[in-house]
Design an enzyme around this catalytic site. Structure first.
Site, PDB file in Angstrom:
ATOM      1  CB  THR A 173      -0.936   0.057   1.227  1.00 19.12           C
ATOM      2  OG1 THR A 173      -0.152   0.041   2.419  1.00 19.12           O
ATOM      3  CG2 THR A 173      -1.918  -1.097   1.225  1.00 19.12           C
ATOM      4  CB  SER A 174       0.432   4.549  -1.463  1.00 20.08           C
ATOM      5  OG  SER A 174       0.307   4.000  -2.744  1.00 20.08           O
ATOM      6  CB  THR A 175      -0.213   6.178   2.986  1.00 21.10           C
ATOM      7  OG1 THR A 175      -1.582   5.763   2.964  1.00 21.10           O
ATOM      8  CG2 THR A 175       0.070   7.090   1.810  1.00 21.10           C
TER       9      THR A 175
ATOM     10  CD  GLN B  96      -3.318   3.528   0.552  1.00 22.80           C
ATOM     11  OE1 GLN B  96      -2.270   2.968   0.299  1.00 22.80           O
ATOM     12  NE2 GLN B  96      -3.997   4.201  -0.344  1.00 22.80           N
TER      13      GLN B  96
END
Length: 190
Positions: free
Chosen positions: A8-10, A13
């Site tokens: 996931t990007s962050t 998430q």
């Protein structure tokens, strides 16, 4: 061996990462690599998964966008996997590069994904331009300009531009602009 990769990007998430991990476990992945980084940042766990994979293994991801940032990136990953005799399975697309049809579908879908990303970036740029035209978008606050007196004071103490930049956590170019009185002084802080 089935090898899973989840991303996931962050950190916000977390639920998305948990869902990917759950799906990969349900598919029978014996080893899973996971990370929370943006698509453009270095991905140490993806590199580790590619290094770990051996001939006959299959790298499994739940979605294409969790794996690669562009068609070129997908191509490089597939090339690296093929060189090792490793297949790639993308669950939500039903794509498995162990088959010729799977390889073809992956290339087509990668092109569509890249097109979608470029359209999103174009819409973002248009939105920023519109906001700027309406005076609603100011950009980043020029932080170096606010510290110009501090920069000049350190220079007066005999510190070099490099030493000032390091001490203040800014770029040498920003120090140079302040000390030389260049136009746009302090508009860029590195």
């Amino acid at each position: 061996m089935l090898i899973g990769y989840a991303r996931t990007s962050t950190l916000e998430q977390e639920a998305g990462l948990d869902a990917q991990l759950r799906d990969l476990a349900a598919l029978g992945c014996e080893k899973v690599f996971k990370e929370q980084v943006s698509s453009v940042a270095p991905r140490c766990q993806l590199d580790a998964a590619l290094e770990f994979a051996r001939q006959g293994d299959t790298l499994v991801v739940t979605k294409l966008d969790r794996l690669a940032r562009s068609v070129v990136h997908v191509g490089k990953i597939i090339e690296a996997l093929e060189a090792k005799g490793v297949a790639l399975r993308i669950v939500n697309l039903g794509v498995d590069t162990a088959t010729p049809t799977g390889r073809l579908m992956l290339n087509v879908l990668g092109g569509v994904a890249q097109f979608e990303r470029e359209m999103m970036l174009e819409r973002q740029r248009e939105g920023i331009a519109k906001a700027k035209a309406e005076g609603a978008y100011k950009g980043r606050k020029p932080t170096v300009r606010l510290r110009a007196d501090e920069i000049r004071g350190l220079s007066a103490q005999g510190l070099s531009m490099g030493e000032i930049a390091e001490q203040m956590g800014i770029g040498k170019g920003s120090v140079h602009r302040v000390l030389s009185g260049a136009k746009g002084e302090g508009t860029i802080s590195s």
